[in-house]
Design a protein around this motif. Structure first.
Motif, PDB file in Angstrom:
ATOM      1  N   LEU A  21      67.696 -26.512  -6.396  1.00  0.00           N
ATOM      2  CA  LEU A  21      68.120 -26.068  -5.126  1.00  0.00           C
ATOM      3  C   LEU A  21      67.627 -24.803  -4.831  1.00  0.00           C
ATOM      4  O   LEU A  21      67.557 -23.849  -5.527  1.00  0.00           O
ATOM      5  N   ARG A  22      67.133 -24.809  -3.654  1.00  0.00           N
ATOM      6  CA  ARG A  22      66.266 -23.598  -3.190  1.00  0.00           C
ATOM      7  C   ARG A  22      66.297 -23.375  -1.716  1.00  0.00           C
ATOM      8  O   ARG A  22      66.782 -24.115  -1.001  1.00  0.00           O
ATOM      9  N   GLU A  23      65.720 -22.219  -1.178  1.00  0.00           N
ATOM     10  CA  GLU A  23      65.520 -21.945   0.222  1.00  0.00           C
ATOM     11  C   GLU A  23      64.423 -23.208   0.725  1.00  0.00           C
ATOM     12  O   GLU A  23      63.562 -23.330  -0.088  1.00  0.00           O
ATOM     13  N   SER A  24      64.713 -23.280   1.977  1.00  0.00           N
ATOM     14  CA  SER A  24      63.623 -24.309   2.469  1.00  0.00           C
ATOM     15  C   SER A  24      62.258 -23.523   2.661  1.00  0.00           C
ATOM     16  O   SER A  24      62.192 -22.268   2.744  1.00  0.00           O
ATOM     17  N   GLY A  25      61.230 -24.362   2.940  1.00  0.00           N
ATOM     18  CA  GLY A  25      59.906 -23.798   3.048  1.00  0.00           C
ATOM     19  C   GLY A  25      59.357 -25.022   4.113  1.00  0.00           C
ATOM     20  O   GLY A  25      59.601 -25.753   4.311  1.00  0.00           O
ATOM     21  N   SER A  26      57.890 -24.562   4.562  1.00  0.00           N
ATOM     22  CA  SER A  26      57.176 -25.256   5.373  1.00  0.00           C
ATOM     23  C   SER A  26      56.739 -26.799   4.886  1.00  0.00           C
ATOM     24  O   SER A  26      56.740 -27.639   5.547  1.00  0.00           O
ATOM     25  N   ARG A  27      56.725 -26.867   3.628  1.00  0.00           N
ATOM     26  CA  ARG A  27      56.291 -28.094   3.148  1.00  0.00           C
ATOM     27  C   ARG A  27      57.689 -29.062   3.090  1.00  0.00           C
ATOM     28  O   ARG A  27      57.566 -30.313   3.025  1.00  0.00           O
ATOM     29  N   ASP A  28      58.911 -28.640   3.457  1.00  0.00           N
ATOM     30  CA  ASP A  28      59.959 -29.411   3.695  1.00  0.00           C
ATOM     31  C   ASP A  28      60.002 -30.006   5.191  1.00  0.00           C
ATOM     32  O   ASP A  28      61.103 -30.729   5.360  1.00  0.00           O
ATOM     33  N   PRO A  66      70.975 -18.441   5.665  1.00  0.00           N
ATOM     34  CA  PRO A  66      71.912 -18.327   4.630  1.00  0.00           C
ATOM     35  C   PRO A  66      72.878 -19.612   4.460  1.00  0.00           C
ATOM     36  O   PRO A  66      73.379 -19.902   5.407  1.00  0.00           O
ATOM     37  N   GLY A  67      72.919 -20.058   3.079  1.00  0.00           N
ATOM     38  CA  GLY A  67      73.875 -20.976   2.760  1.00  0.00           C
ATOM     39  C   GLY A  67      73.145 -22.421   2.830  1.00  0.00           C
ATOM     40  O   GLY A  67      73.870 -23.425   2.465  1.00  0.00           O
ATOM     41  N   SER A  68      72.061 -22.539   3.142  1.00  0.00           N
ATOM     42  CA  SER A  68      71.039 -23.743   3.546  1.00  0.00           C
ATOM     43  C   SER A  68      70.389 -23.925   2.117  1.00  0.00           C
ATOM     44  O   SER A  68      69.395 -22.982   2.118  1.00  0.00           O
ATOM     45  N   PHE A  69      70.571 -25.090   1.222  1.00  0.00           N
ATOM     46  CA  PHE A  69      69.734 -25.024   0.115  1.00  0.00           C
ATOM     47  C   PHE A  69      69.107 -26.595   0.468  1.00  0.00           C
ATOM     48  O   PHE A  69      69.701 -27.431   0.696  1.00  0.00           O
ATOM     49  N   VAL A  70      67.827 -26.312   0.099  1.00  0.00           N
ATOM     50  CA  VAL A  70      67.048 -27.797  -0.026  1.00  0.00           C
ATOM     51  C   VAL A  70      67.261 -28.078  -1.419  1.00  0.00           C
ATOM     52  O   VAL A  70      67.352 -27.569  -2.318  1.00  0.00           O
ATOM     53  N   VAL A  71      67.429 -29.496  -1.673  1.00  0.00           N
ATOM     54  CA  VAL A  71      67.527 -30.227  -2.951  1.00  0.00           C
ATOM     55  C   VAL A  71      66.344 -31.014  -3.229  1.00  0.00           C
ATOM     56  O   VAL A  71      65.716 -31.589  -2.359  1.00  0.00           O
ATOM     57  N   GLU A  72      65.670 -30.367  -4.230  1.00  0.00           N
ATOM     58  CA  GLU A  72      64.379 -30.802  -4.708  1.00  0.00           C
ATOM     59  C   GLU A  72      64.581 -31.819  -5.961  1.00  0.00           C
ATOM     60  O   GLU A  72      65.315 -31.315  -6.984  1.00  0.00           O
ATOM     61  N   LEU A  73      63.646 -33.137  -5.884  1.00  0.00           N
ATOM     62  CA  LEU A  73      63.772 -33.704  -7.228  1.00  0.00           C
ATOM     63  C   LEU A  73      62.148 -33.990  -7.381  1.00  0.00           C
ATOM     64  O   LEU A  73      61.590 -34.625  -6.572  1.00  0.00           O
ATOM     65  N   ILE A  81      71.812 -29.119   0.746  1.00  0.00           N
ATOM     66  CA  ILE A  81      73.408 -28.572   1.000  1.00  0.00           C
ATOM     67  C   ILE A  81      73.544 -27.645   1.912  1.00  0.00           C
ATOM     68  O   ILE A  81      72.778 -26.565   1.852  1.00  0.00           O
ATOM     69  N   LEU A  82      74.820 -27.422   2.451  1.00  0.00           N
ATOM     70  CA  LEU A  82      75.255 -26.369   3.473  1.00  0.00           C
ATOM     71  C   LEU A  82      76.419 -25.915   2.963  1.00  0.00           C
ATOM     72  O   LEU A  82      77.435 -26.508   2.762  1.00  0.00           O
ATOM     73  N   LEU A  83      76.255 -24.374   2.704  1.00  0.00           N
ATOM     74  CA  LEU A  83      77.436 -23.518   2.625  1.00  0.00           C
ATOM     75  C   LEU A  83      77.852 -22.636   3.545  1.00  0.00           C
ATOM     76  O   LEU A  83      76.747 -21.792   3.861  1.00  0.00           O
ATOM     77  N   ARG A  84      78.756 -22.933   4.236  1.00  0.00           N
ATOM     78  CA  ARG A  84      78.969 -22.005   5.589  1.00  0.00           C
ATOM     79  C   ARG A  84      80.309 -21.532   5.567  1.00  0.00           C
ATOM     80  O   ARG A  84      81.430 -22.386   5.124  1.00  0.00           O
ATOM     81  N   ARG A  85      80.739 -20.443   6.635  1.00  0.00           N
ATOM     82  CA  ARG A  85      82.097 -20.138   6.718  1.00  0.00           C
ATOM     83  C   ARG A  85      82.105 -20.783   7.989  1.00  0.00           C
ATOM     84  O   ARG A  85      81.862 -20.967   9.092  1.00  0.00           O
ATOM     85  N   VAL A  86      83.767 -21.436   7.756  1.00  0.00           N
ATOM     86  CA  VAL A  86      84.440 -22.162   9.065  1.00  0.00           C
ATOM     87  C   VAL A  86      84.803 -21.225   9.893  1.00  0.00           C
ATOM     88  O   VAL A  86      85.589 -20.179   9.513  1.00  0.00           O
ATOM     89  N   PRO A  87      84.393 -21.156  11.310  1.00  0.00           N
ATOM     90  CA  PRO A  87      84.997 -20.208  12.461  1.00  0.00           C
ATOM     91  C   PRO A  87      86.479 -20.028  12.198  1.00  0.00           C
ATOM     92  O   PRO A  87      87.428 -21.044  12.104  1.00  0.00           O
ATOM     93  N   ALA A  88      87.055 -18.903  12.919  1.00  0.00           N
ATOM     94  CA  ALA A  88      88.362 -18.662  12.698  1.00  0.00           C
ATOM     95  C   ALA A  88      88.879 -19.448  13.943  1.00  0.00           C
ATOM     96  O   ALA A  88      90.193 -19.717  13.466  1.00  0.00           O
ATOM     97  N   HIS A  89      88.213 -20.108  14.613  1.00  0.00           N
ATOM     98  CA  HIS A  89      89.135 -20.769  15.865  1.00  0.00           C
ATOM     99  C   HIS A  89      89.212 -22.295  15.462  1.00  0.00           C
ATOM    100  O   HIS A  89      89.413 -22.768  16.315  1.00  0.00           O
ATOM    101  N   SER A  90      88.841 -22.582  14.379  1.00  0.00           N
ATOM    102  CA  SER A  90      88.720 -24.106  13.980  1.00  0.00           C
ATOM    103  C   SER A  90      90.176 -24.318  13.271  1.00  0.00           C
ATOM    104  O   SER A  90      91.077 -23.428  13.420  1.00  0.00           O
TER     105      SER A  90
END
Length: 183
Positions: A21-28, A66-73, A81-90
């Motif tokens: 799991l890593r940050e995205s790059g142009s190869r993705d 932030p919070g966006s992972f590329v899954v590489e095999l 994979i995305l991990l983000r904070r849900v907004p207060a108005h949700s």
């Protein structure tokens, strides 16, 4: 959705038994176009985007936030994979909590990669924000996603109608699950 402040980003790559799991790059970029244009991937997400539109509009380095992972095999992207904070108005049960989302290319389905990657991302988050509850939304019609949520320790908080379908909201509390994730 908001980022997971105060978490420092990007983290070092997270290595599991089979995945990175890593940050995205142009190869993705091509894999992101394939992921977002896939009718199978977007069956429960309102439908795919048009490939020509994605090719025109997608930045050279997609989903670098932030919070966006590329899954590489084996050196190739198979999902996100995305991990983000849900907004207060949700929805009140989810507002302000970390939200787990994931998308995988159909060729990666049925191999346990989503469970492995999500467990690794949740483990990373538990190390960065100890005690942080995490929510997950999916359509109740998405049986595979419901199974994965249960396997990861999410328990139903509520069901509601949105986007023309019944939705499921689950929560995973690291305290309640002892911080242990299934392997």
């Amino acid at each position: 959705m908001e980022d997971l402040s105060p978490v420092a980003w990007p983290p070092e790559p997270i290595v599991t038994e089979r995945l990175v799991l890593r940050e995205s790059g142009s190869r993705d970029r091509a894999a992101f176009v394939e992921l977002f244009a896939s009718p199978e991937v977007h069956t429960y997400l309102g439908g795919p985007r048009r490939r020509d539109e994605l090719e025109r509009e997608m930045p050279e380095v997609p989903e670098r936030r932030p919070g966006s992972f590329v899954v590489e095999l084996d050196g190739s992207m198979i999902g996100q994979i995305l991990l983000r904070r849900v907004p207060a108005h949700s929805r009140p049960a989810a507002a302000g909590k970390a939200d787990l989302g994931y998308l995988f290319l159909p060729r990666a389905w049925g191999c346990g990669y989503a469970a492995e990657a999500c467990a690794a991302a949740l483990g990373w988050l538990a190390g960065e924000l100890p005690g942080e509850p995490v929510v997950l939304h999916t359509q109740t019609a998405n049986v595979a996603s419901m199974r994965l949520a249960a396997k990861l320790g999410f328990v139903e908080v509520e069901r509601f109608e949105a986007w023309g379908a019944e939705q499921w909201l689950g929560m995973r509390s690291p305290v309640a699950s002892g911080g242990v994730l299934p392997q």
